[in-house]
Design a protein around this motif. Structure first.
Motif, PDB file in Angstrom:
ATOM      1  N   LEU A 132     -22.846  43.473  15.968  1.00  0.00           N
ATOM      2  CA  LEU A 132     -23.123  44.384  14.852  1.00  0.00           C
ATOM      3  C   LEU A 132     -22.843  43.710  13.519  1.00  0.00           C
ATOM      4  O   LEU A 132     -23.600  43.871  12.559  1.00  0.00           O
ATOM      5  CB  LEU A 132     -22.277  45.651  14.985  1.00  0.00           C
ATOM      6  CG  LEU A 132     -22.788  46.703  15.938  1.00  0.00           C
ATOM      7  CD1 LEU A 132     -21.793  47.856  16.037  1.00  0.00           C
ATOM      8  CD2 LEU A 132     -24.125  47.225  15.493  1.00  0.00           C
ATOM      9  N   ILE A 133     -21.767  42.946  13.451  1.00  0.00           N
ATOM     10  CA  ILE A 133     -21.431  42.235  12.219  1.00  0.00           C
ATOM     11  C   ILE A 133     -22.487  41.173  11.915  1.00  0.00           C
ATOM     12  O   ILE A 133     -22.938  41.041  10.777  1.00  0.00           O
ATOM     13  CB  ILE A 133     -20.023  41.622  12.321  1.00  0.00           C
ATOM     14  CG1 ILE A 133     -18.979  42.735  12.343  1.00  0.00           C
ATOM     15  CG2 ILE A 133     -19.757  40.661  11.175  1.00  0.00           C
ATOM     16  CD1 ILE A 133     -17.586  42.277  12.651  1.00  0.00           C
ATOM     17  N   VAL A 134     -22.916  40.420  12.925  1.00  0.00           N
ATOM     18  CA  VAL A 134     -23.963  39.409  12.739  1.00  0.00           C
ATOM     19  C   VAL A 134     -25.257  40.075  12.282  1.00  0.00           C
ATOM     20  O   VAL A 134     -25.939  39.590  11.371  1.00  0.00           O
ATOM     21  CB  VAL A 134     -24.181  38.595  14.031  1.00  0.00           C
ATOM     22  CG1 VAL A 134     -25.437  37.756  13.944  1.00  0.00           C
ATOM     23  CG2 VAL A 134     -22.980  37.726  14.314  1.00  0.00           C
ATOM     24  N   SER A 135     -25.598  41.205  12.885  1.00  0.00           N
ATOM     25  CA  SER A 135     -26.813  41.920  12.514  1.00  0.00           C
ATOM     26  C   SER A 135     -26.754  42.406  11.075  1.00  0.00           C
ATOM     27  O   SER A 135     -27.733  42.303  10.332  1.00  0.00           O
ATOM     28  CB  SER A 135     -27.019  43.102  13.458  1.00  0.00           C
ATOM     29  OG  SER A 135     -28.128  43.855  13.065  1.00  0.00           O
ATOM     30  N   LEU A 136     -25.614  42.912  10.662  1.00  0.00           N
ATOM     31  CA  LEU A 136     -25.457  43.377   9.287  1.00  0.00           C
ATOM     32  C   LEU A 136     -25.593  42.231   8.289  1.00  0.00           C
ATOM     33  O   LEU A 136     -26.308  42.350   7.281  1.00  0.00           O
ATOM     34  CB  LEU A 136     -24.098  44.057   9.120  1.00  0.00           C
ATOM     35  CG  LEU A 136     -23.767  44.588   7.737  1.00  0.00           C
ATOM     36  CD1 LEU A 136     -24.669  45.772   7.403  1.00  0.00           C
ATOM     37  CD2 LEU A 136     -22.315  44.984   7.671  1.00  0.00           C
ATOM     38  N   ILE A 137     -24.958  41.110   8.586  1.00  0.00           N
ATOM     39  CA  ILE A 137     -25.033  39.949   7.688  1.00  0.00           C
ATOM     40  C   ILE A 137     -26.453  39.413   7.607  1.00  0.00           C
ATOM     41  O   ILE A 137     -26.966  39.127   6.524  1.00  0.00           O
ATOM     42  CB  ILE A 137     -24.045  38.859   8.141  1.00  0.00           C
ATOM     43  CG1 ILE A 137     -22.602  39.336   7.917  1.00  0.00           C
ATOM     44  CG2 ILE A 137     -24.292  37.545   7.397  1.00  0.00           C
ATOM     45  CD1 ILE A 137     -21.559  38.442   8.535  1.00  0.00           C
ATOM     46  N   LEU A 138     -27.126  39.299   8.751  1.00  0.00           N
ATOM     47  CA  LEU A 138     -28.504  38.802   8.743  1.00  0.00           C
ATOM     48  C   LEU A 138     -29.452  39.762   8.030  1.00  0.00           C
ATOM     49  O   LEU A 138     -30.377  39.328   7.339  1.00  0.00           O
ATOM     50  CB  LEU A 138     -28.986  38.543  10.166  1.00  0.00           C
ATOM     51  CG  LEU A 138     -28.416  37.313  10.845  1.00  0.00           C
ATOM     52  CD1 LEU A 138     -28.901  37.235  12.282  1.00  0.00           C
ATOM     53  CD2 LEU A 138     -28.790  36.054  10.092  1.00  0.00           C
ATOM     54  N   THR A 139     -29.233  41.062   8.180  1.00  0.00           N
ATOM     55  CA  THR A 139     -30.059  42.044   7.476  1.00  0.00           C
ATOM     56  C   THR A 139     -29.916  41.899   5.972  1.00  0.00           C
ATOM     57  O   THR A 139     -30.906  41.904   5.235  1.00  0.00           O
ATOM     58  CB  THR A 139     -29.679  43.466   7.910  1.00  0.00           C
ATOM     59  OG1 THR A 139     -29.878  43.594   9.317  1.00  0.00           O
ATOM     60  CG2 THR A 139     -30.508  44.506   7.187  1.00  0.00           C
ATOM     61  N   ILE A 140     -28.693  41.751   5.501  1.00  0.00           N
ATOM     62  CA  ILE A 140     -28.455  41.583   4.066  1.00  0.00           C
ATOM     63  C   ILE A 140     -29.105  40.289   3.567  1.00  0.00           C
ATOM     64  O   ILE A 140     -29.785  40.277   2.542  1.00  0.00           O
ATOM     65  CB  ILE A 140     -26.947  41.604   3.765  1.00  0.00           C
ATOM     66  CG1 ILE A 140     -26.392  43.006   4.004  1.00  0.00           C
ATOM     67  CG2 ILE A 140     -26.674  41.152   2.338  1.00  0.00           C
ATOM     68  CD1 ILE A 140     -24.894  43.091   3.985  1.00  0.00           C
ATOM     69  N   LEU A 141     -28.909  39.201   4.305  1.00  0.00           N
ATOM     70  CA  LEU A 141     -29.478  37.915   3.882  1.00  0.00           C
ATOM     71  C   LEU A 141     -31.002  37.931   3.886  1.00  0.00           C
ATOM     72  O   LEU A 141     -31.641  37.410   2.957  1.00  0.00           O
ATOM     73  CB  LEU A 141     -28.958  36.795   4.768  1.00  0.00           C
ATOM     74  CG  LEU A 141     -27.481  36.455   4.611  1.00  0.00           C
ATOM     75  CD1 LEU A 141     -27.063  35.420   5.628  1.00  0.00           C
ATOM     76  CD2 LEU A 141     -27.213  35.962   3.208  1.00  0.00           C
ATOM     77  N   LEU A 142     -31.601  38.520   4.903  1.00  0.00           N
ATOM     78  CA  LEU A 142     -33.063  38.571   4.948  1.00  0.00           C
ATOM     79  C   LEU A 142     -33.625  39.474   3.858  1.00  0.00           C
ATOM     80  O   LEU A 142     -34.687  39.176   3.291  1.00  0.00           O
ATOM     81  CB  LEU A 142     -33.537  39.017   6.326  1.00  0.00           C
ATOM     82  CG  LEU A 142     -33.428  37.963   7.409  1.00  0.00           C
ATOM     83  CD1 LEU A 142     -33.783  38.557   8.766  1.00  0.00           C
ATOM     84  CD2 LEU A 142     -34.316  36.774   7.111  1.00  0.00           C
ATOM     85  N   ASN A 143     -32.945  40.561   3.540  1.00  0.00           N
ATOM     86  CA  ASN A 143     -33.400  41.412   2.439  1.00  0.00           C
ATOM     87  C   ASN A 143     -33.333  40.675   1.111  1.00  0.00           C
ATOM     88  O   ASN A 143     -34.236  40.805   0.280  1.00  0.00           O
ATOM     89  CB  ASN A 143     -32.579  42.703   2.378  1.00  0.00           C
ATOM     90  CG  ASN A 143     -33.055  43.710   3.392  1.00  0.00           C
ATOM     91  OD1 ASN A 143     -34.238  43.808   3.666  1.00  0.00           O
ATOM     92  ND2 ASN A 143     -32.125  44.457   3.947  1.00  0.00           N
TER      93      ASN A 143
END
Length: 74
Positions: free
Chosen positions: A55-66
């Motif tokens: 979940l933490i990896v997904s949140l970080i990747l979502t922020i970076l991709l946005n």
């Protein structure tokens, strides 16, 4: 042709960033051992599900991709 070059530059920065994260990943001793990561050890089986870590990896990747798509949108 310049749009194609921007895409390659963006992908290059993303790959460099991911490489740096993988280098630093071994130095995070708590990652993968968080309270939300489930582990079952039986006599002949071990099941590990890193729920909170993913979940933490997904949140970080979502922020970076946005952020990435915000700067490279048309």
């Amino acid at each position: 042709m310049s749009e194609f070059a921007k895409i390659f530059i963006g992908i290059g920065f993303l790959l460099i960033f991911m490489g740096l994260i993988l280098l630093l990943f071994d130095k995070l001793p708590f990652f993968g051992k968080l309270p939300g990561d489930f582990e079952y050890r039986g006599t002949n089986i071990r099941v590990y599900f890193p729920f909170l870590s993913m979940l933490i990896v997904s949140l970080i990747l979502t922020i970076l991709l946005n952020i990435f798509f915000y700067f490279f949108r048309r």
